[in-house]
Write an enzyme that holds these catalytic residues in place. Structure first.
Site, PDB file in Angstrom:
ATOM      1  N   GLU A  15     -16.873   2.221  21.370  1.00  0.00           N
ATOM      2  CA  GLU A  15     -15.524   1.636  21.396  1.00  0.00           C
ATOM      3  C   GLU A  15     -14.723   2.074  20.173  1.00  0.00           C
ATOM      4  O   GLU A  15     -15.274   2.655  19.234  1.00  0.00           O
ATOM      5  CB  GLU A  15     -15.623   0.114  21.463  1.00  0.00           C
ATOM      6  CG  GLU A  15     -16.535  -0.493  20.411  1.00  0.00           C
ATOM      7  CD  GLU A  15     -15.882  -1.618  19.654  1.00  0.00           C
ATOM      8  OE1 GLU A  15     -14.688  -1.470  19.276  1.00  0.00           O
ATOM      9  OE2 GLU A  15     -16.561  -2.624  19.422  1.00  0.00           O
ATOM     10  N   LYS A  35     -20.564 -11.951  18.446  1.00  0.00           N
ATOM     11  CA  LYS A  35     -20.234 -12.148  17.028  1.00  0.00           C
ATOM     12  C   LYS A  35     -20.514 -13.605  16.646  1.00  0.00           C
ATOM     13  O   LYS A  35     -20.134 -14.540  17.360  1.00  0.00           O
ATOM     14  CB  LYS A  35     -18.766 -11.798  16.792  1.00  0.00           C
ATOM     15  CG  LYS A  35     -18.459 -10.329  17.093  1.00  0.00           C
ATOM     16  CD  LYS A  35     -17.094  -9.902  16.574  1.00  0.00           C
ATOM     17  CE  LYS A  35     -16.826  -8.440  16.893  1.00  0.00           C
ATOM     18  NZ  LYS A  35     -16.337  -8.239  18.291  1.00  0.00           N
TER      19      LYS A  35
END
Ligand code: MN
Ligand code: MN
Ligand code: MN
Lengths: 304, 304, 304
Positions: B24, B158
């Site tokens: 990404e 995360k």
């Protein structure tokens, strides 16, 4: 594939490859009283014709899916009682067993896709209801936008809903939300809100190009065009907020619950604004019809 | 199908049928400052090459989808400003109107599928934000995993997110969550957590076989490989917890809201750990690149 | 496409085009003790045969998907230990690495579709857990119903769940929920509840016609038939409510959490009702088997 009943006008438009705009029918059966509902429906259809496209009002009559209604059919639907309000969950059942049904945003998208219509103009979409963190009451319209490749032109979600949560769910589901001509999201009766729009586009051509690109990428979902009500017809948000809050407080005090809440709120807001909320509603639907026609014209230039 | 710009390296790998790993680009544009972002991107790409696969960093440059970036393009992207952070909802709009965009997990998965790349290595996926029971703020990454058949290698979600809720949503959506080589789920900067993993696999071959089996069953969705950070680079959960809590408390005290929360938290955690959080982040991305390459190599042995 | 192991009975039924009804296997491995589980499974299969259809119990044995179990296989499964409880997320992994697995509602729907079976009879579907507004614990069965075109006959969702939230989620996802022969939704052990059903149908033919119409409309999802337990076997809702509440209070007091909650609640309800809850459970599964067979027979008349 199911058998679709096209009105003569829609059948001709399809044969000639002219641009079409789908219209829903719950606004007729559940949104306004007769004869105002039928008059408004005719004005919306005329507005689409005046802007270069052909209107296709969608409804189920006696168990058959109609795309485009004749004058007689529209009159009959406008006076019918006990018409089912169809969404994705009950659309097929209504067609299978017969009976009349009016299509919500979700069901109109499904029918538009079946009929090959790429644009649909309405008032406001359904969304996340206030209190949904406890009730889990969320309209099927949001998931339909994530599934069905139709461009929906609306003045955002109905402002009695929880608008921030509604836009969060659309983001989570990957649905493009495009404010038309401004940076902030509109809020149905109010032209603007304090919510920044995820996307902004300033022309029907840009909206059409985005729809084509999504299809080319294999993203088979819809996009929501949040089209602000014309300034002269809006009820500004700061004026409307206490009205909505009063209506909500009354609903709670009177124990109004579940499916009775929305009609109660809309009725009280109509009374508390002295009828202005209905005038605004009509103005925004006409405005969405114009933009829907313009998008359909642009899509017509690039149909494969 | 859209027009994809392949870098010379990726074009050659495709022609030769060599294994590819997607990467990404928001980690480059929004994750680290220049020149550290570009240096890290190059290290990650080199790690993939060193393990037998070819890296394909994905980004939108001037409205064109690039799969694989040249040195010049990577340098330019690393210094660009006002790059859009693209997810499913706005990816097509960026391509339609031009401009630059960095791809999040959701958008990178979409692009990888379009390019026929089956594996994608990243740091951590998005998920359910803390407080989402009231805010409804949930990343589109989760639904993308449920829709798009790409194996995503990450160190879990995360850790500033609500991890238990994130894994509940993945279970509800039917997404396989595979802990690599251990029974417990990792938690981004920390190698382990108190959450048992729904699935455990101990080899790249097993992960590749599961992906092939899902495809054979017609389950067109992704799978998340939760790969623990190497022990020497981790910040143990008991050490990190008070840091995250302090950062959260500060965000609340300072009225940081909405999209500003994540960058604020990451910035404070960087300061409070004296820079260790960034070192850990780089270590885990390199670790995921290695495993991604190994999975791509295994998938290459069984490509149909 | 994966390799499916059909039992001789199911293979013959497929060759002859006879109606089939899928059955799940977690009720065997996780729902009742041996030998009651195997005896009940045989009674359910016999009930389907007695009503003109062929039962196809679905399970994974040694990494192979079985559709229809022989007597020996059923006996073995009924006594096996450490059988995985498979849902959409882990079904493929179990097939890829080998091992035994019992199919939940979601996994049985997936397998039924792969085998071309259109109807599946079970006890109750999973749904939204009590407290899900904070835990986000929602069964994958609900999304499976939104994705996979199988008609599931159940006595609603298990009554230890949050039933109102469960039905809200099904509405949001566009899943038809059809009460069989009454206006109100059933509540598993209780024949009725205070929740009006979104749809009501009074014959297997009507349910089959609705499934056919959904397919013709391209709505590739399932439908849930909520079939009330026979009156003579029910535990009325007003009698059951305090029992469920006591079990919930005990779970909370004893700190039972996560995946341990459901087995604890079912165990306590069994004790508190003096065994009646299990008798009711068996009665409702047999009742669902009968209706499932009738729907399969109707669908067989119109198979394309
Ligand atoms: Mn609702
Ligand atoms: Mn978000
Ligand atoms: Mn669960």
């Amino acid at each position: 594939m199911i058998d679709i009943q096209y009105s003569p006008e829609v059948a001709e438009a399809r044969a000639e490859g002219r641009p079409l705009v789908a219209l829903e029918s719950t606004i007729i059966t559940h949104g306004m009283p007769f004869p105002q509902n039928v008059e408004t429906a005719r004005r919306v259809e005329a507005e689409i014709r005046a802007h270069g496209a052909v209107p296709a009002t969608i409804a189920v009559l006696e168990g058959r899916l109609h795309v485009g209604l004749t004058d007689n059919q529209l009159d009959r639907l406008g006076q019918a009682r006990d018409v089912a309000k169809l969404s994705r969950a009950d659309f097929a059942a209504c067609l299978a067993r017969g009976g009349d049904g009016a299509t919500t945003v979700a069901a109109t998208m499904i029918a538009a896709r079946l009929a090959g219509i790429e644009v649909f103009a309405t008032g406001g979409i359904g969304g996340v209801h206030r209190g949904a963190e406890d009730s889990f009451d969320i309209s099927a319209d949001l998931h339909e936008l994530a599934k069905t490749p139709v461009t929906v032109v609306a003045a955002g979600a109905k402002a009695i809903l929880d608008l921030p949560k509604t836009f969060e769910v659309l983001e989570t589901l990957g649905v493009p939300v495009i404010a038309y001509g401004q940076d902030m999201l509109p809020a149905f009766w109010s032209a603007t809100s304090d919510m920044p729009a995820p996307l902004r586009m300033d022309s029907a051509a840009a909206i059409a190009a985005a729809a084509r690109m999504r299809a080319a990428m294999g993203l088979d979902s819809g996009q929501l065009v949040a089209n602000p009500i014309p300034a002269e017809a809006e009820i500004p948000a700061e004026e409307l907020r206490p009205v909505i809050e009063q209506a909500l407080a009354e609903a709670e005090a009177q124990g109004i619950a579940a499916k009775a809440v929305t009609p109660f709120l809309l009725g009280r807001i109509l009374e508390l604004t002295g009828g202005r909320s209905l005038e605004s509603n009509i103005a925004l639907v006409l405005n969405n019809a114009r933009l829907g026609a313009a998008i359909a014209v642009e899509l017509g230039k690039t149909r494969s």
